[in-house]
Design a protein around this motif. Structure first.
Motif, PDB file in Angstrom:
ATOM      1  N   ASN A 131      -1.889  23.965  -3.764  1.00 36.09           N
ATOM      2  CA  ASN A 131      -3.050  23.652  -4.567  1.00 36.09           C
ATOM      3  C   ASN A 131      -3.187  22.138  -4.630  1.00 36.09           C
ATOM      4  OD1 ASN A 131      -4.639  23.056  -7.037  1.00 36.09           O
ATOM      5  ND2 ASN A 131      -4.610  25.299  -7.232  1.00 36.09           N
ATOM      6  N   MET A 132      -4.406  21.626  -4.529  1.00 36.14           N
ATOM      7  CA  MET A 132      -4.579  20.174  -4.477  1.00 36.14           C
ATOM      8  C   MET A 132      -4.132  19.491  -5.762  1.00 36.14           C
ATOM      9  SD  MET A 132      -8.610  19.249  -4.901  1.00 36.14           S
ATOM     10  CE  MET A 132      -9.246  20.434  -3.728  1.00 36.14           C
ATOM     11  N   SER A 133      -4.008  20.238  -6.824  1.00 35.34           N
ATOM     12  CA  SER A 133      -3.545  19.632  -8.074  1.00 35.34           C
ATOM     13  C   SER A 133      -2.028  19.522  -8.132  1.00 35.34           C
ATOM     14  CB  SER A 133      -4.035  20.466  -9.265  1.00 35.34           C
ATOM     15  OG  SER A 133      -3.495  21.787  -9.196  1.00 35.34           O
ATOM     16  N   SER A 134      -1.346  20.016  -7.085  1.00 31.67           N
ATOM     17  CA  SER A 134       0.119  20.046  -7.108  1.00 31.67           C
ATOM     18  C   SER A 134       0.749  18.845  -6.439  1.00 31.67           C
ATOM     19  CB  SER A 134       0.624  21.324  -6.434  1.00 31.67           C
ATOM     20  OG  SER A 134       0.321  21.313  -5.046  1.00 31.67           O
ATOM     21  N   PHE A 135      -0.047  17.888  -5.949  1.00 27.36           N
ATOM     22  CA  PHE A 135       0.552  16.729  -5.288  1.00 27.36           C
ATOM     23  C   PHE A 135      -0.272  15.480  -5.563  1.00 27.36           C
ATOM     24  CE2 PHE A 135      -2.214  18.848  -2.211  1.00 27.36           C
ATOM     25  CZ  PHE A 135      -2.982  17.813  -1.718  1.00 27.36           C
ATOM     26  N   ASN A 136       0.376  14.338  -5.393  1.00 23.70           N
ATOM     27  CA  ASN A 136      -0.245  13.041  -5.628  1.00 23.70           C
ATOM     28  C   ASN A 136      -0.105  12.194  -4.373  1.00 23.70           C
ATOM     29  OD1 ASN A 136      -1.423  10.879  -7.180  1.00 23.70           O
ATOM     30  ND2 ASN A 136       0.632   9.964  -7.194  1.00 23.70           N
ATOM     31  N   ILE A 137      -1.174  11.468  -4.016  1.00 26.34           N
ATOM     32  CA  ILE A 137      -1.196  10.665  -2.792  1.00 26.34           C
ATOM     33  C   ILE A 137      -1.292   9.198  -3.147  1.00 26.34           C
ATOM     34  CG2 ILE A 137      -2.551  10.090  -0.741  1.00 26.34           C
ATOM     35  CD1 ILE A 137      -3.352  12.996  -0.579  1.00 26.34           C
ATOM     36  N   THR A 138      -0.471   8.373  -2.477  1.00 23.56           N
ATOM     37  CA  THR A 138      -0.562   6.922  -2.594  1.00 23.56           C
ATOM     38  C   THR A 138      -0.407   6.305  -1.211  1.00 23.56           C
ATOM     39  OG1 THR A 138       1.814   6.765  -3.030  1.00 23.56           O
ATOM     40  CG2 THR A 138       0.341   6.833  -4.940  1.00 23.56           C
ATOM     41  N   PHE A 139      -0.777   5.016  -1.095  1.00 23.75           N
ATOM     42  CA  PHE A 139      -0.648   4.276   0.150  1.00 23.75           C
ATOM     43  C   PHE A 139       0.213   3.044  -0.070  1.00 23.75           C
ATOM     44  CE2 PHE A 139      -4.543   6.685   0.780  1.00 23.75           C
ATOM     45  CZ  PHE A 139      -4.422   7.123   2.094  1.00 23.75           C
ATOM     46  N   LEU A 140       0.926   2.643   0.964  1.00 22.98           N
ATOM     47  CA  LEU A 140       1.687   1.405   0.901  1.00 22.98           C
ATOM     48  C   LEU A 140       0.748   0.231   0.656  1.00 22.98           C
ATOM     49  CD1 LEU A 140       4.376  -0.167   1.346  1.00 22.98           C
ATOM     50  CD2 LEU A 140       3.746  -0.284   3.762  1.00 22.98           C
ATOM     51  N   ASN A 141      -0.372   0.187   1.379  1.00 21.32           N
ATOM     52  CA  ASN A 141      -1.376  -0.861   1.227  1.00 21.32           C
ATOM     53  C   ASN A 141      -2.731  -0.215   1.015  1.00 21.32           C
ATOM     54  OD1 ASN A 141       0.516  -2.960   1.886  1.00 21.32           O
ATOM     55  ND2 ASN A 141       0.298  -2.385   4.032  1.00 21.32           N
ATOM     56  N   ASN A 142      -3.538  -0.784   0.158  1.00 18.87           N
ATOM     57  CA  ASN A 142      -4.902  -0.312  -0.040  1.00 18.87           C
ATOM     58  C   ASN A 142      -5.785  -1.525  -0.317  1.00 18.87           C
ATOM     59  OD1 ASN A 142      -7.033   1.538  -0.241  1.00 18.87           O
ATOM     60  ND2 ASN A 142      -5.738   3.018  -1.343  1.00 18.87           N
ATOM     61  N   ASP A 143      -7.108  -1.276  -0.439  1.00 17.15           N
ATOM     62  CA  ASP A 143      -8.069  -2.386  -0.504  1.00 17.15           C
ATOM     63  C   ASP A 143      -7.780  -3.351   0.644  1.00 17.15           C
ATOM     64  OD1 ASP A 143      -9.305  -1.319  -2.722  1.00 17.15           O
ATOM     65  OD2 ASP A 143      -8.009  -2.411  -4.107  1.00 17.15           O
ATOM     66  N   LEU A 144      -7.956  -2.853   1.848  1.00 16.12           N
ATOM     67  CA  LEU A 144      -7.379  -3.469   3.038  1.00 16.12           C
ATOM     68  C   LEU A 144      -8.224  -4.598   3.598  1.00 16.12           C
ATOM     69  CD1 LEU A 144      -6.399  -0.156   4.853  1.00 16.12           C
ATOM     70  CD2 LEU A 144      -4.948  -1.570   3.403  1.00 16.12           C
ATOM     71  N   ASP A 145      -7.542  -5.597   4.099  1.00 16.80           N
ATOM     72  CA  ASP A 145      -8.110  -6.589   4.987  1.00 16.80           C
ATOM     73  C   ASP A 145      -7.550  -6.262   6.372  1.00 16.80           C
ATOM     74  OD1 ASP A 145      -8.745  -8.746   6.568  1.00 16.80           O
ATOM     75  OD2 ASP A 145      -8.017 -10.267   5.174  1.00 16.80           O
ATOM     76  N   LEU A 146      -8.407  -5.773   7.269  1.00 17.57           N
ATOM     77  CA  LEU A 146      -7.907  -5.251   8.539  1.00 17.57           C
ATOM     78  C   LEU A 146      -7.401  -6.338   9.484  1.00 17.57           C
ATOM     79  CD1 LEU A 146     -10.149  -2.216   9.468  1.00 17.57           C
ATOM     80  CD2 LEU A 146      -7.929  -2.299   8.366  1.00 17.57           C
ATOM     81  N   VAL A 147      -7.520  -7.578   9.104  1.00 18.77           N
ATOM     82  CA  VAL A 147      -6.884  -8.630   9.891  1.00 18.77           C
ATOM     83  C   VAL A 147      -5.372  -8.561   9.718  1.00 18.77           C
ATOM     84  CG1 VAL A 147      -6.675 -11.119  10.227  1.00 18.77           C
ATOM     85  CG2 VAL A 147      -8.903 -10.106   9.722  1.00 18.77           C
TER      86      VAL A 147
END
Length: 1397
Positions: free
Chosen positions: A501-517
């Protein structure tokens, strides 16, 4: 999910209760027992406004007591069908399914079995059709009373309803929609669908747009546009001041076509779309929709047969027909038990492009259960031939039988499936998830009773389809019954069936609000207390660069790549590394998380977004900014050159590589050009290149047409052009010729050539004298599966084009074909000898024979020819087929899991065949700081996979090789690590014992330059006929080293030089000034870009000694043949002189001079000479280049100009007197001219073209011999620097006057133990200025009285090779006015010199 598909997703509960209490016995189970498996008893209607259900099937398993058998089985409900599917002894499997829909409520039916003891056994089955509610137990479609909304069934089982706006969706772009969903029992459920623009602020919406048309005047009333290739229409680019990624922009004729983002950044974007007829273009400014009418005037681009069966050793099926429809360089599509496509020359037996005969031969279909078909067609005529094939014998129709199976997990999302199969007719192939595997998967036994191994990813778990050799098959889906005695079903691993169920897990990223350079490298984390640690989870990027289908639907290699998750025991999270490509879109980046095979979540369904705040989009491949023709379209004397010069621009990503295919309009002669950023002039953002075709007499008049172009940038974004074949709806947008649509396709891509003296001799077909394969039986399961061919042809009176190399095609019955492109060994008027070799795919053709055919012979009068297997069988001393065997136990490495450059685990999973008996795996690194090592800690997975521990951390390619305990050795395989460098320290990962950490084999393994691009780890064995694998090689060419050689650093580079010349660098048309010095435009060369390469015919080979003589005609059109003129003879001699051993202080210790050589021809362009001194072998290979060619030597890309001779000198181990000593290879160059009153000069220094070499230029009058000596060599298999020195002051140079110049060059090589390879090259130049203009020139009168028949020489040699002449160039220059001017200049110079005495 499509950007303009707006959906309401209502969650439903994942509960399917399999309650066997709903199938109960009515009579006692004394001698018989029955049960239902894998069935659902509770149903809902397929639409909410329906009042009936469509029942699924019920599977019933029955077991009778010993001696008891069922003689009848039935149901009392006539709406159901009840039949027996399998029986083994006293065990039975029945299937019950409904004919008709069933109404709401409970349905009770009785199942009755009658046994041979006259007893009846009854069971009651109860099923339910439920009224639809808002949370039913099974997904269903929903009806609506709103005409703007259509209802789509949700195939994703995590949802019950999928409400999609498809009718008049434009109303939902800027305004919300209120609709009512009608449920069963007259229940109405109100829903609000928010508009697309509701998610944005109004100030972010576009307010201004600029239209740019290609061609610019396409909408003018009097302008008529001709398609730039088949289906390539005008293009509209829209420049918009938008702060949202995808504003509404589309055309609507028969269906909606949306714009594609091409380039730009937030606030300034460019979108592109093509249009073909009167249509309306819709777009939005603010919240308002505007429209524009587009009305271009467009013009489009524009058989009989027989068959027979030959009953011979290997029976053949032969098809021959005559085609009067002009051939337009497209692929023919064949179907003969397998579909495959081939372009010219396959099947073209004789004729030209206007009228030709097509003939092919296949292994005959010997046995089958039904008639089959042979079909042949093209894009516009898919059924040009359609013929039924009757098998010689009819075989058993019993399908294959699966005896057992087993899934073994190899890595996070990859499994080994082992199948034991029995087949009366023999297994042919096994299909799964739209993929086919053949007998490379057979690891033991036979095709009649054998074990097969498949490597499968979790997303491929859909079905298994086993085909036999006569056309019968059996398919297994999830829960299908495999056997009833013992009873078992086909079930995928339980872990891939997990649905969270989508409420059973949490997602995070190492980096976000990215500068693709800086933020391309990233890690996604999933944290959950409910998801099992062994769950199979993957992550897929859906941005327009990672998922390029919207722009380029042919780009399969870079589409929908799945990054696997692994569980980290330390952080208690699932982790997946991924790389977001550079120069991408701004805003939210779409992604998809997949659990198992049935369920996944798109990012717009989740609460965590991946956001890019700073980037500039480049979604357009490289394009041409200049395109010019080269040559005047006619023969100059006996040779001529035609071609194109072009500039390529790519503003952000930069150009990486290109491919251009040119064909002749009459004889289909084909020229394929491949080039990379290392071959061009300029940088990757704006560069120039040229392609040339050398034409010599005899010849024909014809057009040369560019029919295909592919240009890649560094982000693997391609622009594509195909003259006659429509490739995709966006083919107009990605056309590299977009800047030239107004010029016209023929004006740009067609170059006419007129032969001054066409041959009048009637065409005669060449005679195939012999055709032999290297073996009559080949083991297609062995490590070495190379097969080679030798054949010879009598070219006849017309002769054969030497630059058109015939192709051997190896045909199999069920597996398509393999190509083998030949090389020319020798050529004379009545015998042309060719050779080719290629490696066959694993299992190819087994157990049938392989047949051979030969096509692509082009003569000098405009006709092509070929020989099918049916023709070859009649040739004396020839064989038209080879038999196949398939052995086990020899290791073959085919691919590996992805290996990241920052990987500390040292773990590598290797995939292939015969890996179950591996005892050791060796690793050899290109990183000179890493020593080779071996892995003996190994874990094998069947015969097809093995896990090795011990890889050293590296970002450079490395080589692996496997060894078995029975002394077999695998092939060498190069692993290319994926460069990965996260900007923050990743969460440390420890590998759980229950969950492997390796990743799938389809993961890219190439190392990106700045931001990585994805490339598969292995290259397909068979090469597509129309598209080269990446960049095919120029012909002729030396084979580049596929794996970079370890390098000792630093390798010296040339210091920056001041640009010279007046005008500087020869002027703007000849070169430009760079930081390294002058960079010249072809064909100019030299420090000042004032010398040109002279194009001359290939010299005649002297088989007695390595000497070559090249006569040339005058190079100045002002020269004539009057009595006043005379022949000026230039003679260039290049020789290897000697091999010297020097002490550490450069004193000579030994000097080895040679005077005898063993000559060996290699092919038309290459010859070899061999000698020995003091137990040291010296091998000199001379290669002639008649066209611009890219080569690689010592990890350096070099360009060979036309009419260049290249030396490859290999010297084996040398018995040094002292380890401090060194070797010096001395080469001598001399140039002599038999004429009076001339000047000469010589120069030695550093090049300025970026190839970090020394050059030697010896000039007499306006001719020069130019030698290039690169400052590196391959020493003991490592690239090291060498020192090139001018030795004129220390060696005995012959008299150097204006008539004759000589120089010695020493290539000084440090102490070594195994071998050395050096690679200088030489060209002859014509100079814009005479030698008299050089400050160091020497000018004298010739008082020797030499005649014009007396020659002198230029000698370039090596001090260990006594005066052995390798190359001679002789130039005859007839002159009158030029000589007078030249003599006057010399006299003036002499007078000045005399006055200064």
């Amino acid at each position: 999910m499509n950007k303009l598909s707006y959906s309401l997703l209502l969650l439903f509960i994942f509960i399917r209760s399999l309650n066997n209490a709903q199938f109960t016995p009515i009579t006692p189970e004394t001698t018989l027992s029955a049960s239902v498996f894998d069935s659902i008893y509770s149903f809902v209607p397929t639409r909410t406004d329906n009042i009936k259900c469509v029942y699924d099937q019920f599977k019933i398993y029955v077991e009778a007591s010993s001696g008891i058998s069922i003689i009848n089985a039935k149901t009392n409900n006539t709406n159901f069908n009840f039949n027996l599917k399998k029986q083994t002894n006293n065990k039975y499997y029945y299937r019950l399914y409904s004919y008709y829909d069933q109404p709401f409520g409970n349905l009770i039916q009785e199942i009755i079995f009658t046994t041979n003891d006259t007893n009846t056994h009854s069971y009651q089955l109860i099923s339910t059709c439920n009224v639809v509610g808002i949370e039913p137990s099974f997904p269903t479609q929903i009806a609506t009373n709103d005409s703007l909304v259509s209802i789509t069934y949700s195939t994703d089982l995590k949802y019950n309803y999928l409400v999609t706006v498809t009718n008049n969706f434009i109303n939902n772009i800027t305004y919300d929609l209120d609709i009512s969903l009608m449920l069963g029992g007259n229940i109405s459920y109100p829903v609000k669908l928010e508009s697309y623009y509701a998610q944005f602020s109004e100030q972010d919406l576009p307010t201004n747009q600029i239209f740019v048309y290609f061609p610019p005047n396409v909408l003018s009333t009097n302008y008529s546009y001709t398609q730039f290739g088949y289906g390539r229409d005008p293009v509209l680019q829209i420049k918009v001041d938008t702060n949202i990624m995808r504003p509404l922009q589309y055309t609507d004729v028969y269906y909606k076509i949306f714009t594609v983002p091409i380039k730009g950044k937030k606030g300034n974007m460019t979108y592109s779309i093509s249009f073909s007829q009167t249509s309306t273009f819709y777009s939005t400014l603010g919240i308002y929709i505007s429209s524009s009418v587009l009305s271009p005037n467009i013009k489009g681009v524009e058989s009989s047969y027989t068959s027979l069966i030959r009953d011979i050793d290997i029976p053949l099926y032969v098809v021959e027909y005559t085609n009067t429809i002009p051939y337009h360089y497209i692929d023919y599509t064949y179907f003969y038990f397998i579909n495959f496509a081939q372009s010219w020359p396959y099947g073209f037996i004789s004729g030209n492009n206007t009228l030709y005969i097509h003939k092919v031969s296949f292994v005959q279909y010997l046995a089958g259960t039904l008639n089959n078909w042979y079909m042949l067609g093209i894009e516009t005529q898919p059924n040009e031939i359609n013929q039924q094939i009757t098998p010689l014998n009819y075989a058993s129709s019993t399908p294959p039988k699966l005896l057992s199976y087993q899934f073994t997990r190899i890595s996070s999302i990859k499994y080994l499936l082992t199948l034991n199969i029995e087949s009366v007719n023999g297994v042919k192939k096994i299909d799964f998830s739209q993929k086919s595997t053949f007998l490379e998967t057979l690891v033991s036994g036979t095709i009649y009773n054998g074990t097969f191994e498949l490597i499968m990813s979790t997303y491929e778990f859909e079905y298994i389809l086993i085909n036999d050799t006569v056309g019968t098959y059996i398919t297994y889906y999830q829960s299908d019954v495999v056997s009833i005695d013992p009873f078992f079903t086909f079930d995928f691993p339980i872990e891939i069936q997990y649905k969270p169920n989508m409420s059973s897990f949490n997602i995070t990223f190492l980096n976000n609000d990215l500068d693709l350079v800086t933020d391309s490298y990233n890690i996604i984390y999933i944290e959950s207390d409910e998801i099992p640690q062994d769950a199979t989870i993957s992550f897929t990027l859906l941005d327009i660069i990672s998922f390029p289908f919207e722009r380029d639907s042919t780009d399969f290699a870079n589409s929908f790549y799945r990054y696997p998750f692994t569980y980290n025991n330390s952080s208690k999270k699932f982790e997946s590394k991924f790389i977001l490509p550079k120069n991408n879109m701004f805003g939210n980046i779409q992604y998809y998380i997949e659990f198992g095979r049935d369920i996944g979540y798109y990012s717009n369904e989740l609460t965590t977004s991946l956001f890019v705040k700073d980037t500039e989009l480049d979604n357009q491949g490289p394009i041409f900014s200049l395109f010019e023709k080269i040559g005047n379209g006619s023969i100059i004397s006996t040779t001529g050159t035609v071609g194109w010069k072009f500039n390529i621009t790519d503003d952000l990503n930069g150009f990486e590589s290109g491919y251009i295919k040119v064909v002749g309009s009459e004889d289909s002669s084909t020229y394929e050009f491949n080039f990379t950023i290392n071959n061009v002039i300029g940088d990757k953002f704006n560069c120039q290149y040229q392609i040339k075709i050398n034409i010599s007499e005899p010849c024909i008049s014809q057009e040369y047409r560019i029919v295909r172009v592919i240009l890649f940038d560094t982000n693997k974004i391609a622009s594509r052009f195909n003259q006659y074949v429509p490739t995709m709806p966006t083919s107009s947008i990605i056309n590299p010729f977009i800047n030239f649509l107004d010029v016209g396709v023929d004006e740009i891509t067609v170059l006419s050539f007129t032969c001054p003296t066409p041959i009048s001799i009637p065409a005669s077909k060449p005679i195939l004298l012999s055709f032999k394969s290297s073996t009559t039986t080949i083991d297609v399961g062995a490590t070495n599966r190379t097969i080679s061919f030798d054949f010879s042809i009598d070219p006849g009176v017309n002769g054969i084009k030497q630059d058109q190399l015939p192709i051997v095609y190896i045909n199999s019955l069920f597996y398509g074909l393999v190509k083998c492109i030949s090389t020319l060994i020798s050529y004379n008027t009545n015998n042309v000898v060719y050779k080719c070799s290629t490696e066959l795919p694993l299992g190819f053709g087994y157990p049938n024979a392989l047949t051979f055919s030969l096509y692509g012979i082009v003569n000098n009068v405009g006709f092509f020819y070929g020989f099918s297997a049916d023709d070859i069988l009649n040739i004396t001393n020839s064989n038209y087929y080879t038999n196949t065997t398939l052995s086990f136990g020899q290791p073959v490495i085919q691919s590996t899991n992805p290996y990241y450059s920052d990987d500390d685990s040292g773990e590598l999973i290797i995939l292939g065949r015969g890996l179950d008996s591996i005892s050791r795996i060796d690793f050899v690194y290109n990183d000179s700081t890493l020593s080779p090592n071996s892995a003996t800690s190994l874990k094998s997975y069947g015969s097809s996979a093995i896990r090795a521990i011990g890889v050293k951390k590296t970002g450079k390619p490395f080589i692996i090789k496997a060894f078995t305990s029975s002394s077999f050795t695998s092939n060498e395989f190069t692993v290319k690590p994926i460069y990965f460098n996260s900007t923050k320290t990743p969460t440390p990962t420890s590998t759980p014992t229950s969950t492997p950490t390796s990743t799938p084999t389809s993961t890219p393994t190439s190392t990106p330059t700045s931001t990585p691009t994805l490339t598969p780890t292995s290259t397909p064995t068979s090469t597509p006929t129309s598209t080269p694998t990446l960049t095919p090689t120029l012909t002729p060419t030396s084979t580049p080293t596929s794996t970079p050689i370890p390098t000792v650093t630093p390798i010296p580079t040339n210091a920056p030089q001041k640009c010279q010349g007046n005008p500087e660098c020869g002027g703007k048309n000849q070169g430009y000034c760079s930081s390294t010095g002058c960079i010249c435009f072809a064909p100019w060369i030299g420090l000042t870009c004032t010398s040109q390469i002279i194009i001359v015919p290939q010299p005649t080979i002297n088989t007695t000694n390595p000497q070559t003589e090249i006569p040339t005609t005058p190079t100045d059109n002002n020269q004539t043949d009057s009595e006043e003129s005379q022949k000026m003879i230039f003679k260039s001699l290049i020789s290897l002189v000697s091999l010297r051993e020097l002490s550490f202080n450069n004193e000579e210790v030994n000097n080895h001079i040679f005077d005898q050589w063993i000559y060996t021809p290699i092919n038309q362009f290459k010859n070899q000479y061999f000698t020995t001194v003091s137990s040291t072998n010296i091998t000199v290979t001379l290669e002639w280049f008649n066209q611009t060619t890219s080569i690689e030597f010592a990890n350096q890309n070099l360009t060979m100009n036309p009419s260049t001779i290249k030396y490859t000198i290999e010297i084996t181990n040398y018995p040094f007197a002292n380890k401090l000593n060194q070797l010096q290879l001395v080469m001598s160059a001399s140039l002599t001219l038999n004429s009076n009153d001339i000047c000469s000069s010589n120069q030695f220094g550093n090049t300025s073209t970026g190839d970090d070499s020394n050059y030697l230029k010896i000039q007499i009058e306006n001719h020069s011999l130019y030698g290039r000596f690169i400052k590196r060599a391959i020493i003991d298999n490592i690239v090291k620097s060498v020192n090139n020195v001018l030795l004129d002051s220390s060696l005995n140079v012959i008299d150097s006057s204006s008539l004759s110049l000589q120089s010695f060059i020493g290539i000084t090589i440090p102490y070594y133990t195994k071998s050395i390879i050096v690679d200088p090259d030489f060209s002859v130049l014509i100079d814009s200025k005479s030698a008299s203009d050089n400050n160091d020139s020497v000018c004298t009168k010739n008082k020797s009285g030499l005649t014009t028949s007396q020659l002198a020489g230029i000698i370039v040699g090596s001090v260990g090779f006594a005066a052995v002449i390798i190359f001679t160039s002789v130039y005859f220059v007839v002159h009158r006015r030029n000589q007078k001017r030249f003599v006057a200049s010399v006299n003036k110079k002499m007078n000045e010199m005399n006055n200064n005495k």
